[in-house]
Structures are given as structure tokens and as C-alpha cells.
Design an enzyme around this catalytic site. Structure first.
Site, PDB file in Angstrom:
ATOM      1  N   HIS A   1       0.872  -1.167   0.000  1.00  0.00           N
ATOM      2  CA  HIS A   1       0.000   0.000   0.000  1.00  0.00           C
ATOM      3  C   HIS A   1       0.918   1.230   0.000  1.00  0.00           C
ATOM      4  O   HIS A   1       1.954   1.241   0.666  1.00  0.00           O
ATOM      5  CB  HIS A   1      -0.934   0.007   1.218  1.00  0.00           C
ATOM      6  CG  HIS A   1      -2.116  -0.920   1.042  1.00  0.00           C
ATOM      7  ND1 HIS A   1      -2.748  -1.533   2.102  1.00  0.00           N
ATOM      8  CD2 HIS A   1      -2.759  -1.331  -0.077  1.00  0.00           C
ATOM      9  CE1 HIS A   1      -3.750  -2.284   1.632  1.00  0.00           C
ATOM     10  NE2 HIS A   1      -3.768  -2.185   0.312  1.00  0.00           N
TER      11      HIS A   1
ATOM     12  N   ASP B   1       1.088   4.104   1.288  1.00  0.00           N
ATOM     13  CA  ASP B   1       1.541   4.821   2.491  1.00  0.00           C
ATOM     14  C   ASP B   1       2.716   4.121   3.178  1.00  0.00           C
ATOM     15  O   ASP B   1       3.261   4.636   4.149  1.00  0.00           O
ATOM     16  CB  ASP B   1       0.379   5.062   3.481  1.00  0.00           C
ATOM     17  CG  ASP B   1      -0.327   3.804   3.932  1.00  0.00           C
ATOM     18  OD1 ASP B   1      -0.416   2.838   3.139  1.00  0.00           O
ATOM     19  OD2 ASP B   1      -0.809   3.765   5.081  1.00  0.00           O
ATOM     20  N   HIS B   2       3.126   2.965   2.644  1.00  0.00           N
ATOM     21  CA  HIS B   2       4.260   2.244   3.229  1.00  0.00           C
ATOM     22  C   HIS B   2       5.482   2.197   2.313  1.00  0.00           C
ATOM     23  O   HIS B   2       6.536   1.738   2.735  1.00  0.00           O
ATOM     24  CB  HIS B   2       3.829   0.830   3.637  1.00  0.00           C
ATOM     25  CG  HIS B   2       2.807   0.871   4.729  1.00  0.00           C
ATOM     26  ND1 HIS B   2       3.098   0.629   6.048  1.00  0.00           N
ATOM     27  CD2 HIS B   2       1.488   1.206   4.692  1.00  0.00           C
ATOM     28  CE1 HIS B   2       2.007   0.791   6.782  1.00  0.00           C
ATOM     29  NE2 HIS B   2       1.012   1.148   5.986  1.00  0.00           N
TER      30      HIS B   2
ATOM     31  N   ASP C   1       0.459  -3.363   8.365  1.00  0.00           N
ATOM     32  CA  ASP C   1      -0.921  -3.204   8.796  1.00  0.00           C
ATOM     33  C   ASP C   1      -1.560  -4.575   8.986  1.00  0.00           C
ATOM     34  O   ASP C   1      -1.250  -5.490   8.238  1.00  0.00           O
ATOM     35  CB  ASP C   1      -1.727  -2.460   7.726  1.00  0.00           C
ATOM     36  CG  ASP C   1      -1.209  -1.045   7.446  1.00  0.00           C
ATOM     37  OD1 ASP C   1      -0.270  -0.593   8.089  1.00  0.00           O
ATOM     38  OD2 ASP C   1      -1.775  -0.410   6.550  1.00  0.00           O
TER      39      ASP C   1
ATOM     40  N   HIS D   1       0.021   4.731  13.132  1.00  0.00           N
ATOM     41  CA  HIS D   1      -0.765   4.499  11.914  1.00  0.00           C
ATOM     42  C   HIS D   1      -2.212   4.958  12.151  1.00  0.00           C
ATOM     43  O   HIS D   1      -3.173   4.273  11.826  1.00  0.00           O
ATOM     44  CB  HIS D   1      -0.710   3.006  11.524  1.00  0.00           C
ATOM     45  CG  HIS D   1      -1.129   2.714  10.114  1.00  0.00           C
ATOM     46  ND1 HIS D   1      -2.408   2.336   9.788  1.00  0.00           N
ATOM     47  CD2 HIS D   1      -0.456   2.750   8.936  1.00  0.00           C
ATOM     48  CE1 HIS D   1      -2.482   2.123   8.476  1.00  0.00           C
ATOM     49  NE2 HIS D   1      -1.313   2.367   7.940  1.00  0.00           N
TER      50      HIS D   1
HETATM   51 ZN   LIG Z   1      -0.963   1.570   5.941  1.00  0.00          ZN
END
Ligand SMILES: [Zn+2]
Length: 306
Positions: free
Chosen positions: A67, A69-70, A215, A273
Site C-alpha cells: 500500500h 503509504d508504506h 498493517d 498508523h
Molecule cells: Zn498503511
């Protein structure tokens, strides 16, 4: 002599999109001057500069899942390392498709990085050793998210036993034998005397560990991998008021993360997070602390020494 460094620096603690106060997921772990970058959200290189981290010292990057955001910070970070003329190799531990993404970017921009990259593809089944040297081991373990995702366990190797100089005084002893004693062996010295390890050595400080879990949906299967860690980072995207949403999107609430920390026997829980819907991070502490006392909030720039 003080203990060797074991220090975590939070570079970003937001989920999904960065905000004016929070960058997306990234953390820098320094164990005995080995620098491990864990996830690389957008702008991670700016945060590394802001917090005066030595980013050319990073030799291993761990990406939990793909994803954005990582990992959106990775192209920029690699590009800056290249522009600064980095020579030493870099190992990236990540899901396999990340190499394809980076290959396309380098191809269309006709970039040939100044340093070699070694790709070590993660497998989100089982407990797999990703890295090992004389001081540290890093393992991956499966998390349960919408796409393939792994957690990471960073563990100091057992330290050598300490010599009790007073107790050893009465024996003649060679350097080679001292080495054996430090590694836990009994030795017979040149006078033919058996020296029992436990008589002349002291237990070293216990080795330290850090687990990174982001996550994931609340999943008790991770307990076996994170048992007894000194510091557990576990995502807390939501509070209990959004428990249904957490489950539907494969994320965890603060109370659930606290349960995992408690049941794993972790010494400390670091939360992060956070969904952008929450502006008051104190609410995460208020929810988690009644379940597990030793909770910390990740905030950008926060340093935790283990
Ligand atoms: Zn994430």
C-alpha cells in the site's frame, strides 16, 4: 561500559495520507550502529534529514506491504542516495512486485543507480529469517491485511557472558580460554584444572527485541512471533468506536493492540498508523492503557531507547 545502542526513531505515524503534522509510516531502527529502515512512506527522506539521521548509513530497508503509504517514499530515497553518489550496496526486503515498480521507474528515467541493490523477497507465510550478522537477526512473520503483508522481528543476538575477574584471578588462563568462557564453555587451563563457567562468569544483560506490526486486522496468531518483546509497535488505525470499520478494512483498534501487547508479555506498546479522523491522540492512550499499562504514542520525531 554502557549498553550498545538499540534505538527507534519514528519518521511517520499517519495512515493512508500524510497530514500537516504526520507523515506516513516509516521508522528507523539503530541496533549497534546498524541502521534498519522499516517502511518508507512518502517523504521519509525529508524526515530522515529533519531528524538528522544518517541516511547513507541505512543498509537494509524492510517494506511490510505495497500500500502506497508504506513505500511511496522509496523512489525518492533511492534517487537521493544515488545523486549523492552512494557506493555501498543496499538490501531491500519486500514483496516481489516492488522490484518491478522500481525497475520501470529506473527504465523510463534511464537511471542506473550508483550502488547495487539486492532484493530479498518476503514470503508472508511462516517465520522467515531475512537478515543476520554477528549482532542482530531480523525475521518476518505473516500479518493479515487486504494484501500480502509481513511483520518484522528485530532481535539482538545473545550477548557474551561477562568474566568475573575476581573469581578468575586464582587461575592461570590464556586469551583463547577467556574467549571460550565468554561463550559459555567450561575450560581446562594449562595446569590441568577444570574451570567451571558458572564459577567465573556472570550472566550478560538479556538480549533486546523489537517487533513491527503494520498493517493488520486484530490477529492472535501473531502472539507466537512477538512473545516477550521489549517493544511492540502495533498499528492502531482506529479506536473502538470504529471497531467494525477496523475489521472491514483489516486494521486494529487501540484496545485490541493493547490486548495483544498484554497477552504477548511485551514490555511496551508503541501505537501509530492513526486514521486522519482522529486529531486527539490522547484518546488512544485513554483506550489502551486500562488494558495494558505501558503504552506509548508514536509521533513524528519520537525516539525510543530500549
Ligand atoms: Zn498503511
Amino acid at each position: 561500559m554502557g549498553r550498545q545502542t538499540f534505538e527507534l526513531l519514528v519518521l511517520g505515524c499517519a495512515s493512508a495520507s500524510p497530514t500537516s503534522e504526520r507523515y506516513t509510516s516509516s521508522q528507523l531502527l539503530n541496533i549497534c550502529e546498524r541502521y534498519f529502515l522499516i517502511d518508507c512512506g512518502e517523504g521519509a527522506q525529508i524526515q530522515l534529514r529533519r531528524y538528522k539521521a544518517r541516511f547513507q548509513s541505512i543498509d537494509n530497508i524492510f517494506i511490510s506491504h505495497l500500500h502506497g503509504d508504506h513505500f511511496f517514499g522509496l523512489p525518492g530515497l533511492l534517487s537521493s542516495m544515488h545523486l549523492l553518489g552512494r557506493q555501498p550496496g543496499l538490501t531491500i526486503h519486500c514483496p516481489a512486485p516492488l522490484k518491478d515498480i522500481m525497475d520501470v521507474m529506473n527504465k523510463v528515467s534511464e537511471t542506473r543507480l550508483s550502488f547495487p541493490v539486492t532484493w530479498n523477497f518476503t514470503d508472508n507465510t511462516g517465520f522467515n529469517k531475512l537478515f543476520e550478522d554477528d549482532k542482530v537477526e531480523v525475521w518476518s512473520f505473516p500479518l493479515s491485511h487486504r494484501i500480502a503483508c509481513t511483520g518484522f522481528l528485530f532481535r539482538e543476538k545473545p550477548l557474551q557472558r561477562k568474566i568475573n575477574k575476581e573469581a578468575l584471578k586464582r587461575y592461570r588462563i590464556s586469551f583463547a580460554d577467556i574467549h571460550l568462557l565468554k561463550n559459555g564453555h567450561d575450560v581446562t587451563n594449562e595446569d590441568g584444572i577444570l574451570i567451571r563457567n558458572k564459577e567465573v562468569t556472570i550472566d550478560p544483560a538479556p538480549s533486546r527485541s523489537f517487533a513491527y506490526c503494520s498493517d493488520t486486522i486484530y490477529n492472535r496468531n501473531i502472539l507466537e512471533y512477538i512473545r516477550g518483546v521489549d517493544l511492540l509497535y502495533h498499528e492502531t488505525t482506529f479506536l473502538q468506536d470504529q471497531a467494525q470499520r477496523a475489521a472491514a478494512t483489516f486494521h486494529t483498534t487501540a484496545a485490541q493492540a493493547a490486548e495483544l501487547a498484554r497477552d504477548a508479555g511485551a514490555k511496551q506498546l508503541l501505537m501509530g498508523h492513526y486514521s486522519a479522523r482522529y486529531t486527539r491522540l490522547q484518546d488512544f492512550l485513554d483506550e489502551a492503557t486500562p488494558v495494558f499499562e505501558n503504552c506509548l504514542l508514536a509521533t513524528d520525531g519520537k525516539k525510543i531507547t530500549i
